[in-house]
Design a protein around this motif. Structure first.
Motif, short mmCIF file in Angstrom:
data_model
loop_
_atom_site.label_atom_id
_atom_site.label_comp_id
_atom_site.label_asym_id
_atom_site.label_seq_id
_atom_site.Cartn_x
_atom_site.Cartn_y
_atom_site.Cartn_z
N GLU A 246 0.83 -1.21 0.00
CA GLU A 246 0.00 0.00 0.00
C GLU A 246 0.86 1.26 0.00
N ALA A 247 1.90 1.28 0.81
CA ALA A 247 2.75 2.47 0.92
C ALA A 247 3.46 2.78 -0.39
N ASN A 248 3.80 1.74 -1.15
CA ASN A 248 4.52 1.92 -2.41
C ASN A 248 3.59 2.16 -3.60
N LYS A 250 0.00 2.61 -3.35
CA LYS A 250 -1.11 3.51 -3.00
C LYS A 250 -2.43 3.11 -3.66
N TYR A 251 -3.02 2.04 -3.14
CA TYR A 251 -4.27 1.52 -3.66
C TYR A 251 -5.50 2.02 -2.89
N GLY A 252 -5.31 2.89 -1.91
CA GLY A 252 -6.43 3.46 -1.19
C GLY A 252 -6.86 2.70 0.05
N ARG A 254 -4.96 2.82 2.98
CA ARG A 254 -4.15 3.35 4.07
C ARG A 254 -4.92 3.45 5.38
N LEU A 283 2.80 4.75 6.60
CA LEU A 283 1.41 4.91 6.17
C LEU A 283 0.87 6.32 6.45
N TYR A 285 1.48 9.00 4.65
CA TYR A 285 1.55 9.84 3.46
C TYR A 285 0.21 10.53 3.21
#
Length: 285
Positions: A246-248, A250-252, A254, A283, A285
């Protein structure tokens, strides 16, 4: 299925049943996002998401296996450290791959190919009937070349030596230079969790003695505690892999992942340590 109450001295009791569906849905959302990415990347002539998808899918299978084993019979949990350790190994590899997936796929591809070639040679030394193996190897080589063809140069030589896909210790050392924070985190996992799980994954004499006492019914509480600890490791490690993705990418997811980290941190000291060392910042971001 519903996981009952579990907790150990440094991991408070928790009924996971009421959030299990939500937890699994979050993992599925990430997997589906990766699958969608893969289909798009094939169209764009870039297949690096395949590698991350494969790792995540396998990690989920190991996680599901851990849950199933612990649910079926508490005594079966004595076999679970090897599963927990494998999920942790996939966390290390995921962190390494995501640090530069386009570059890391080269060493991964060659390592896979080289290990297969070594296996073939070992079987030949044993005078093993190689008919099937050679047929399988030809199809395997074709599969690898097709899988990585969009990432590797047209003249890529599978047979030449290259740097091997690093071990966990090597991955940890690599980050000393490129990311001291990541190095500190991986070193913590290596010393605090991986080595303990490795010891428990091997049937040494002292562990046989300990397990025999437990299995004879003299110490049922220890066995239950052991099972609960392995369950927590499974949840925390798969959550960490999901958080890296997720952090790399960013699929929503978080907020959902942060919610689980916050909840687990209140109940489980290892979860709190891991969250504060890496994922609280990662997380944000």
């Amino acid at each position: 299925s519903v996981i009952g109450n579990f907790g150990v001295k440094h991991m408070k009791t928790m009924d996971f049943g009421h959030i299990q569906k939500e937890f699994n849905e979050t993992l599925e959302n990430i997997e589906n996002s990766l699958k969608n990415d893969v289909s798009l990347s094939f169209w764009k002539r870039n297949t690096n998401r395949v590698i991350i998808l494969n790792y995540f899918q396998i990690a989920k299978i190991y996680f599901d296996s851990l849950i199933l084993i612990c649910e079926l019979n508490t005594k079966l949990s004595i076999s679970s450290p090897a599963i927990s350790r494998s999920i942790l190994e996939m966390l290390f590899s995921t962190i390494y791959l995501l640090s530069d997936i386009d570059l890391k796929v080269f060493s991964l591809a060659k390592t896979i190919h080289r290990e297969r070639m070594r296996e073939i040679k070992e079987l030949e030394k044993l005078n093993y009937d190689m008919t099937y193996e050679k047929e399988f190897n030809n199809s395997w080589s074709d599969y690898l070349e097709n899988l990585y063809s969009d990432l590797l140069p047209a003249n890529f030589d599978w047979t030449t030596n290259s740097e091997r896909f690093p071990t966990l210790t090597k991955i940890t050392d690599i980050f000393k230079v490129i990311s001291p924070k990541t190095n500190k985190f991986l070193d913590f996992l290596l010393v605090r969790h991986y080595r303990v799980l490795s010891i428990d994954s091997h049937i040494e004499a002292w562990r046989i003695a300990k397990l025999t006492r437990t299995l004879n019914g003299e110490d049922d509480g220890t066995l239950l505690q052991y099972k609960n600890e392995q369950l927590w490791f499974g949840f925390v490690f798969i959550l960490a892999i999901a958080s890296e993705i997720e952090a790399n990418l960013k699929y929503g997811n978080r907020e959902k992942l942060t919610y689980f980290w916050t909840l687990f941190s209140e109940l489980c000291n290892p979860a709190k340590e891991i969250y504060e060392l890496r994922y609280k910042e990662l997380l944000s971001y």
